[in-house]
Write a protein that holds these residues in place. Structure first.
Motif, PDB file in Angstrom:
ATOM      1  N   UNK A 246      16.746  -3.322  -5.577  1.00 47.50           N
ATOM      2  CA  UNK A 246      15.301  -3.586  -5.580  1.00 47.50           C
ATOM      3  C   UNK A 246      14.576  -2.536  -4.738  1.00 47.50           C
ATOM      4  N   UNK A 247      15.149  -2.175  -3.600  1.00 46.02           N
ATOM      5  CA  UNK A 247      14.549  -1.122  -2.774  1.00 46.02           C
ATOM      6  C   UNK A 247      14.483   0.188  -3.559  1.00 46.02           C
ATOM      7  N   UNK A 248      15.542   0.529  -4.242  1.00 49.65           N
ATOM      8  CA  UNK A 248      15.553   1.760  -5.047  1.00 49.65           C
ATOM      9  C   UNK A 248      14.516   1.658  -6.165  1.00 49.65           C
ATOM     10  N   UNK A 249      14.403   0.506  -6.808  1.00 52.02           N
ATOM     11  CA  UNK A 249      13.403   0.329  -7.869  1.00 52.02           C
ATOM     12  C   UNK A 249      11.980   0.505  -7.317  1.00 52.02           C
ATOM     13  N   UNK A 250      11.706  -0.044  -6.150  1.00 51.37           N
ATOM     14  CA  UNK A 250      10.384   0.115  -5.525  1.00 51.37           C
ATOM     15  C   UNK A 250      10.125   1.590  -5.245  1.00 51.37           C
ATOM     16  N   UNK A 251      11.128   2.280  -4.739  1.00 52.42           N
ATOM     17  CA  UNK A 251      10.961   3.704  -4.456  1.00 52.42           C
ATOM     18  C   UNK A 251      10.727   4.497  -5.737  1.00 52.42           C
ATOM     19  N   UNK A 252      11.417   4.145  -6.804  1.00 50.67           N
ATOM     20  CA  UNK A 252      11.203   4.837  -8.088  1.00 50.67           C
ATOM     21  C   UNK A 252       9.765   4.636  -8.569  1.00 50.67           C
ATOM     22  N   UNK A 253       9.213   3.441  -8.374  1.00 47.93           N
ATOM     23  CA  UNK A 253       7.826   3.182  -8.752  1.00 47.93           C
ATOM     24  C   UNK A 253       6.886   4.028  -7.892  1.00 47.93           C
ATOM     25  N   UNK A 254       7.216   4.168  -6.628  1.00 49.81           N
ATOM     26  CA  UNK A 254       6.448   5.036  -5.734  1.00 49.81           C
ATOM     27  C   UNK A 254       6.468   6.471  -6.263  1.00 49.81           C
ATOM     28  N   UNK A 255       7.642   6.952  -6.610  1.00 51.76           N
ATOM     29  CA  UNK A 255       7.776   8.317  -7.128  1.00 51.76           C
ATOM     30  C   UNK A 255       6.955   8.519  -8.390  1.00 51.76           C
TER      31      UNK A 255
ATOM     32  N   UNK B  76       4.291   6.840  -9.393  1.00 54.34           N
ATOM     33  CA  UNK B  76       2.863   6.762  -9.089  1.00 54.34           C
ATOM     34  C   UNK B  76       2.353   8.019  -8.393  1.00 54.34           C
ATOM     35  N   UNK B  77       3.179   8.594  -7.554  1.00 60.19           N
ATOM     36  CA  UNK B  77       2.750   9.739  -6.751  1.00 60.19           C
ATOM     37  C   UNK B  77       3.212  11.090  -7.303  1.00 60.19           C
ATOM     38  N   UNK B  78       3.874  11.077  -8.445  1.00 65.37           N
ATOM     39  CA  UNK B  78       4.294  12.334  -9.058  1.00 65.37           C
ATOM     40  C   UNK B  78       5.385  13.054  -8.296  1.00 65.37           C
ATOM     41  N   UNK B  79       6.302  12.287  -7.735  1.00 61.94           N
ATOM     42  CA  UNK B  79       7.420  12.834  -6.964  1.00 61.94           C
ATOM     43  C   UNK B  79       8.691  12.680  -7.790  1.00 61.94           C
TER      44      UNK B  79
ATOM     45  N   UNK C 179      -6.154   6.474  -6.273  1.00 57.70           N
ATOM     46  CA  UNK C 179      -5.678   6.229  -7.638  1.00 57.70           C
ATOM     47  C   UNK C 179      -4.165   6.021  -7.643  1.00 57.70           C
ATOM     48  N   UNK C 180      -3.458   6.880  -6.954  1.00 57.81           N
ATOM     49  CA  UNK C 180      -1.991   6.785  -6.894  1.00 57.81           C
ATOM     50  C   UNK C 180      -1.555   5.504  -6.174  1.00 57.81           C
ATOM     51  N   UNK C 181      -2.270   5.181  -5.110  1.00 58.69           N
ATOM     52  CA  UNK C 181      -1.977   3.971  -4.348  1.00 58.69           C
ATOM     53  C   UNK C 181      -2.159   2.735  -5.222  1.00 58.69           C
ATOM     54  N   UNK C 182      -3.227   2.708  -5.992  1.00 58.83           N
ATOM     55  CA  UNK C 182      -3.474   1.588  -6.895  1.00 58.83           C
ATOM     56  C   UNK C 182      -2.412   1.469  -7.969  1.00 58.83           C
ATOM     57  N   UNK C 183      -1.984   2.595  -8.511  1.00 56.15           N
ATOM     58  CA  UNK C 183      -0.938   2.595  -9.531  1.00 56.15           C
ATOM     59  C   UNK C 183       0.379   2.070  -8.951  1.00 56.15           C
ATOM     60  N   UNK C 184       0.716   2.496  -7.751  1.00 56.08           N
ATOM     61  CA  UNK C 184       1.932   2.011  -7.089  1.00 56.08           C
ATOM     62  C   UNK C 184       1.861   0.498  -6.900  1.00 56.08           C
ATOM     63  N   UNK C 185       0.735   0.029  -6.398  1.00 57.14           N
ATOM     64  CA  UNK C 185       0.545  -1.411  -6.175  1.00 57.14           C
ATOM     65  C   UNK C 185       0.705  -2.183  -7.488  1.00 57.14           C
ATOM     66  N   UNK C 186       0.061  -1.715  -8.554  1.00 59.16           N
ATOM     67  CA  UNK C 186       0.145  -2.376  -9.864  1.00 59.16           C
ATOM     68  C   UNK C 186       1.588  -2.470 -10.349  1.00 59.16           C
ATOM     69  N   UNK C 187       2.316  -1.381 -10.232  1.00 60.33           N
ATOM     70  CA  UNK C 187       3.704  -1.360 -10.720  1.00 60.33           C
ATOM     71  C   UNK C 187       4.593  -2.320  -9.937  1.00 60.33           C
ATOM     72  N   UNK C 188       4.429  -2.339  -8.631  1.00 57.91           N
ATOM     73  CA  UNK C 188       5.259  -3.235  -7.813  1.00 57.91           C
ATOM     74  C   UNK C 188       4.899  -4.695  -8.110  1.00 57.91           C
ATOM     75  N   UNK C 189       3.621  -5.000  -8.172  1.00 58.25           N
ATOM     76  CA  UNK C 189       3.211  -6.379  -8.466  1.00 58.25           C
ATOM     77  C   UNK C 189       3.705  -6.827  -9.832  1.00 58.25           C
TER      78      UNK C 189
END
Length: 106
Positions: free
Chosen positions: A16-25, A27-30, A90-100
């Motif tokens: 789950x931690x890895x999945x959250x990090x992937x969503x972060x990546x 959203x932020x283009x990493x 914008x990126x922060x909002x996208x990250x939040x949406x994906x995690x939720x």
């Protein structure tokens, strides 16, 4: 703005931690790198959170990923790709949406 998940730190699965990090990546283009990011998060990263310590991970130059405000009722995650990123909201909002969305489906 951080996104909060309602999972006790000791109950958080490394996957789950890895999945959250992937969503972060995403959203932020990493670029997610299994060899470095996945290995770190599944080992030291998850151990850090379970000890109720702040996760402070730098996936690439300029970027940071945090897991903090670790309490009995949950953990918050946030980060940035560059401290001067004009699209951070914008990126922060996208990250939040994906995690939720991820946790609604569980």
């Amino acid at each position: 703005m951080p996104v909060r998940i309602s999972i006790r730190p000791e109950k958080l699965a490394a996957k789950v931690l890895v999945d959250i990090f992937k969503m972060f990546c995403e959203a932020y283009g990493i670029e997610y790198r299994e060899r470095y990011d996945g290995r770190f998060l599944r080992n030291l990263g998850i151990k850090t959170l379970r000890r109720r310590e702040r996760l402070d991970y730098r996936p690439c130059l300029g970027a940071k990923f945090f897991g903090d405000e670790i309490r009995e009722d949950g953990i918050t995650f946030h980060g940035y790709s560059d401290p001067e990123d004009p699209k951070w909201q914008e990126r922060d909002g996208l990250f939040r949406e994906r995690v939720e969305s991820y946790f609604r489906g569980r």
